[in-house]
Design a protein around this motif. Structure first.
Motif, short mmCIF file in Angstrom:
data_model
loop_
_atom_site.label_atom_id
_atom_site.label_comp_id
_atom_site.label_asym_id
_atom_site.label_seq_id
_atom_site.Cartn_x
_atom_site.Cartn_y
_atom_site.Cartn_z
N VAL A 126 0.89 -1.06 -0.01
CA VAL A 126 0.31 0.11 -0.08
C VAL A 126 0.74 1.15 0.04
CG1 VAL A 126 -1.94 1.25 1.27
CG2 VAL A 126 -1.77 -1.06 1.29
N THR A 127 0.61 2.14 -0.98
CA THR A 127 1.34 3.20 -0.92
C THR A 127 0.48 4.50 -1.00
OG1 THR A 127 1.71 3.19 -3.45
CG2 THR A 127 3.37 2.58 -2.17
N ASN A 128 0.76 5.72 -0.60
CA ASN A 128 -0.03 7.06 -0.64
C ASN A 128 0.37 7.80 -1.92
OD1 ASN A 128 -1.58 6.38 1.65
ND2 ASN A 128 -0.07 7.34 2.78
N ILE A 129 -0.24 7.67 -2.94
CA ILE A 129 -0.41 8.57 -4.06
C ILE A 129 -1.53 9.72 -4.28
CG2 ILE A 129 0.23 8.38 -6.47
CD1 ILE A 129 1.26 5.71 -6.30
N ASN A 130 -0.99 10.57 -4.68
CA ASN A 130 -2.36 11.65 -4.84
C ASN A 130 -2.57 11.78 -6.21
OD1 ASN A 130 -2.35 12.45 -2.01
ND2 ASN A 130 -0.56 13.69 -2.13
N TYR A 131 -3.47 11.39 -6.54
CA TYR A 131 -4.15 11.49 -8.01
C TYR A 131 -5.01 12.74 -8.20
CZ TYR A 131 -2.32 6.75 -8.59
OH TYR A 131 -1.50 5.68 -8.55
#
Length: 144
Positions: A126-131
């Motif tokens: 799980v990674t936090n990527i701001n789309y």
């Protein structure tokens, strides 16, 4: 001499290699008792597997998740020749799947395929990527 016969050595009785190896087999169970059969077999020390799919049902006031078998009435067991009787004596088990009088062993790679379909064989990070709205996203893997 039979394939699965016990070979006598000078020091002790040893089973042949085929008796000692474990293979996957499919067993037929009563309707909607696949998870119970896996529990019963696990208590006996037998490796059993039923591929499950998570379903989500939405009601007015709540959301309920539940698991259903991908293949109804079937459980897969990894056993040696000496464990066939234990499996058949288990509650809710009807029979082994056969072609004619021959038991069918299932190759490991087919069990691995079922695990991939189920989605439990994949390593997930799980990674936090701001789309942003409008970004192109490609989904490469996932359960069906």
């Amino acid at each position: 001499m039979e394939k699965n016969a016990i070979q006598i050595s000078s020091t002790r009785l040893t089973p042949s290699k085929e008796v000692m190896t474990k293979k996957w087999y499919a067993i037929y169970t009563f309707f909607r008792s696949e998870k119970k059969v896996v529990d019963y077999l696990s208590k006996k020390g037998i490796l059993a597997y039923v591929p499950l799919l998570t379903k989500v049902k939405r009601y007015q006031r709540k959301v309920k998740k539940y698991e259903v078998p991908i293949i109804n009435n079937y459980v897969f067991v990894c056993i040696g020749r000496d464990e066939f009787t234990k499996v058949l004596e288990t509650e809710q088990v009807i029979k082994f799947i056969r072609i004619g009088k021959e038991l069918i062993s299932i190759p490991q790679y087919e069990i691995d395929i079922l695990k991939k379909i189920e989605g439990k064989e994949l390593d997930v990070e799980v990674t936090n990527i701001n789309y942003e709205i409008g970004d192109d996203v490609e989904i490469a893997l996932g359960s069906l």
